[in-house]
Enzyme design. Sequence first.
Site, mmCIF file in Angstrom:
data_model
loop_
_atom_site.group_PDB
_atom_site.id
_atom_site.type_symbol
_atom_site.label_atom_id
_atom_site.label_comp_id
_atom_site.label_asym_id
_atom_site.label_seq_id
_atom_site.Cartn_x
_atom_site.Cartn_y
_atom_site.Cartn_z
ATOM 1 C CG ASP A 81 -28.463 38.417 -63.836
ATOM 2 O OD1 ASP A 81 -29.362 39.181 -64.254
ATOM 3 O OD2 ASP A 81 -28.559 37.773 -62.775
ATOM 4 C CG HIS A 178 -30.440 40.094 -55.701
ATOM 5 N ND1 HIS A 178 -30.378 41.405 -56.077
ATOM 6 C CD2 HIS A 178 -30.842 39.408 -56.792
ATOM 7 C CE1 HIS A 178 -30.711 41.518 -57.355
ATOM 8 N NE2 HIS A 178 -31.009 40.315 -57.810
ATOM 9 N N GLY A 179 -30.192 36.926 -52.577
ATOM 10 C CA GLY A 179 -29.577 36.213 -51.464
ATOM 11 C C GLY A 179 -30.638 35.551 -50.598
ATOM 12 C CB ALA A 208 -36.815 32.708 -56.875
ATOM 13 C CB VAL A 229 -32.894 30.251 -59.074
ATOM 14 C CG1 VAL A 229 -32.378 29.462 -57.877
ATOM 15 C CG2 VAL A 229 -34.409 30.213 -59.138
ATOM 16 C CB THR A 231 -28.753 32.370 -53.088
ATOM 17 O OG1 THR A 231 -28.573 33.768 -53.343
ATOM 18 C CG2 THR A 231 -28.148 32.022 -51.735
#
Length: 285
Positions: A81, A178-179, A208, A229, A231
């Site tokens: 990623d 993100h996060g 997400a 997904v 976090t």
Amino acid sequence: VLTPLGSLLDAARERPAAVGAFTVYTLEQAVAVARTAERRDAGVVMLLSDAAFRAPNGDLLAAAVVAIAARSRVPVCVQLDHVSDLERMRRALELGAGALMADGARLPYEENVALVRAAVELARAHDAVVEAELGHITGDEEIAHAVAAGALTDPDQASDFVSRTGASCLAVSIGNVHGRYREPPALDLERLAALRRRVPVALSLHGASGLPDALIDAAIRGGVAKINVNTELREQWFAAVAHHAPAHRDGLRLLALQERIVDSVAARVDSRLAAFERGAAVEPA
Ligand SMILES: [Zn+2]
């Protein structure tokens, strides 16, 4: 079984649903994803973060995740990623990754195109494919910031980008971050619809964690076929350790503790996969 990303995305687009893509940093997380996917009979993506891959023993983690994916009864694709280094891309492919997320979103447009083209060529030699990002998905920042910075994905540019790069999947920036979301999340669904019309390949949604199910449903109905997904599963891992470690310290019951962690992370994976499948059950509006 190890599966190409393309077949997972095609199946998701047909239903329609979204393939769940989960970042795994530990064996407990990877086993939790594999077990849940098997229980639900769902194909999934296991994401290896570039930070984890760069870390000492990152290649051992990659090999372990590939082994877990290969032994799974359901289709699993391992993807490196957010990577912008071609040498690490090559190593991940050699270790068995079936997909790369070539991240040039912070680069000037033409450099992003060049990076993704090089990644696509490299991946092709390993029968793998590339996801790319256009527009920049911010992290831990206010959504308003992304909008103000013009970081949302432009549909016309996205069409040009995909045709010139050969990317098989496009990560879109439509208000997702993100996060954790600091403000109530909102997705630009009109922009998503325009992207869906202009871009022939699968669209993916990163960030997400914390998106309510109603927005997940709307994104899937709007054409998102892969949802990342990260976090949430990290939070769940730490919560499980904090909750279960004290009771297992007596007798140093490490194996039992690991099982509790796997169960706890698996419960979170399960609720996300349920949400990602529901697109198939909801009548189109
Ligand atoms: Zn991401």
